[in-house]
Design an enzyme around this catalytic site. Structure first.
Site, PDB file in Angstrom:
ATOM      1  N   ARG A   1       3.744  -4.745  16.042  1.00 26.14           N
ATOM      2  CA  ARG A   1       3.567  -3.745  14.979  1.00 26.14           C
ATOM      3  C   ARG A   1       2.365  -2.859  15.296  1.00 26.14           C
ATOM      4  NH1 ARG A   1       4.395  -6.046   8.894  1.00 26.14           N
ATOM      5  NH2 ARG A   1       2.751  -4.539   8.520  1.00 26.14           N
TER       6      ARG A   1
ATOM      7  N   ARG B   1      -6.888  -2.758   6.323  1.00 28.42           N
ATOM      8  CA  ARG B   1      -5.827  -2.984   5.337  1.00 28.42           C
ATOM      9  C   ARG B   1      -6.251  -3.985   4.266  1.00 28.42           C
ATOM     10  NH1 ARG B   1      -0.900  -4.748   8.308  1.00 28.42           N
ATOM     11  NH2 ARG B   1       0.272  -4.183   6.471  1.00 28.42           N
TER      12      ARG B   1
HETATM   13  P1  ADP Z   1       2.048  -6.174   4.593  1.00 26.96           P
HETATM   14  O1  ADP Z   1       2.976  -7.080   3.868  1.00 26.96           O
HETATM   15  O2  ADP Z   1       1.603  -6.701   5.895  1.00 26.96           O
HETATM   16  O3  ADP Z   1       0.943  -5.679   3.730  1.00 26.96           O
HETATM   17  P2  ADP Z   1       4.087  -4.143   4.408  1.00 26.96           P
HETATM   18  O4  ADP Z   1       5.175  -4.392   5.376  1.00 26.96           O
HETATM   19  O5  ADP Z   1       4.331  -4.514   3.001  1.00 26.96           O
HETATM   20  O6  ADP Z   1       2.799  -4.849   4.987  1.00 26.96           O
HETATM   21  O7  ADP Z   1       3.682  -2.587   4.455  1.00 26.96           O
HETATM   22  C1  ADP Z   1       3.346  -1.942   5.660  1.00 26.96           C
HETATM   23  C2  ADP Z   1       2.749  -0.585   5.372  1.00 26.96           C
HETATM   24  O8  ADP Z   1       3.699   0.240   4.677  1.00 26.96           O
HETATM   25  C3  ADP Z   1       1.525  -0.580   4.451  1.00 26.96           C
HETATM   26  O9  ADP Z   1       0.336  -0.850   5.138  1.00 26.96           O
HETATM   27  C4  ADP Z   1       1.569   0.855   3.900  1.00 26.96           C
HETATM   28  O10 ADP Z   1       1.089   1.795   4.837  1.00 26.96           O
HETATM   29  C5  ADP Z   1       3.057   1.072   3.726  1.00 26.96           C
HETATM   30  N1  ADP Z   1       3.485   0.693   2.354  1.00 26.96           N
HETATM   31  C6  ADP Z   1       4.304  -0.336   2.026  1.00 26.96           C
HETATM   32  N2  ADP Z   1       4.483  -0.414   0.700  1.00 26.96           N
HETATM   33  C7  ADP Z   1       3.744   0.586   0.161  1.00 26.96           C
HETATM   34  C8  ADP Z   1       3.479   1.030  -1.165  1.00 26.96           C
HETATM   35  N3  ADP Z   1       4.027   0.410  -2.226  1.00 26.96           N
HETATM   36  N4  ADP Z   1       2.672   2.104  -1.325  1.00 26.96           N
HETATM   37  C9  ADP Z   1       2.124   2.739  -0.293  1.00 26.96           C
HETATM   38  N5  ADP Z   1       2.307   2.364   0.979  1.00 26.96           N
HETATM   39  C10 ADP Z   1       3.110   1.300   1.223  1.00 26.96           C
END
Ligand code: ADP
Length: 185
Positions: free
Chosen positions: A128, A139
């Site tokens: 990733r 993050r």
């Molecule tokens: P993790 O579970 O590792 O936090 P996700 O797969 O849920 O990662 O999300 C990856 C990326 O997608 C986030 O870091 C963000 O940039 C974007 N993202 C996901 N969901 C949202 C949301 N609800 N609002 C804004 N950005 C989002």
């Protein structure tokens, strides 16, 4: 809900399967769009690669579309949404429009060091691009600032269930299902 690396995606798939409803993961939808190089994907990638959230307008419009699909009519499990206070407001509105209501909000709890460690390992396996150490730490900071406050909102609504996210996948799933039962009763 839960910080990056807490296992939301893994648990969402297991639980949605057990509950017979679709898991709607905003992260997965963004990643699929990035892979297909759609306009949405090209926009989202700029934010994701830096470990920042995709703007609310973009995310909210995408979720609104997804929850209008037929398979979401009988219920769904959201993974990674809402993540900001404006997203909470939009979700409330979408649910009201569809005559649905939220049953529960599950928060997976885990220590930051455990999470950073997990994510570094995952970065190697999945490749990733949002998983360099610097981005991973960023993050966690974004989560603490933007998303953690949502836990209080849902706690005040008596919808929050907090579950220890450290352990085997099956173990954590059982904890979540048990915790959801206590909320029902
Ligand atoms: P993790 O579970 O590792 O936090 P996700 O797969 O849920 O990662 O999300 C990856 C990326 O997608 C986030 O870091 C963000 O940039 C974007 N993202 C996901 N969901 C949202 C949301 N609800 N609002 C804004 N950005 C989002």
């Amino acid at each position: 809900m839960g910080p990056p690396g807490a296992g939301k995606g893994t648990q969402a798939k297991v639980l949605a399967d057990r509950l017979g409803i679709p898991a709607v993961s905003t992260g997965d939808i963004f990643r699929a769009n990035v892979k297909d190089e759609t306009p949405l994907g090209l926009e989202a990638k700029r934010y994701m690669d830096a470990g920042n959230y995709v703007p609310d307008e973009v995310t909210n419009a995408m979720v609104r579309d997804r929850l209008s699909e037929a398979d979401a009519g009988e219920g769904f499990l959201l993974d990674g949404y809402p993540r900001t206070l404006p997203q909470v407001g939009t979700l409330d509105a979408i649910l009201a429009e569809h005559g649905h209501s939220l049953d529960a909000v599950v928060a997976l709890v885990a220590d930051t060091d455990v999470l950073v460690d997990r994510m570094l390992r995952r970065a190697k396996v999945d490749g990733r691009t949002d998983d360099s150490e610097e981005v991973i730490r960023h993050r966690q900071v974004v989560y603490a600032a933007e998303t953690k406050p949502l836990l209080r909102v849902y706690a005040q609504r008596n919808q929050l269930v907090e579950v220890d996210g450290v352990g085997e996948v099956e173990e954590v799933s059982e904890r979540v299902l048990t915790a959801l039962k206590t909320l029902e009763g």
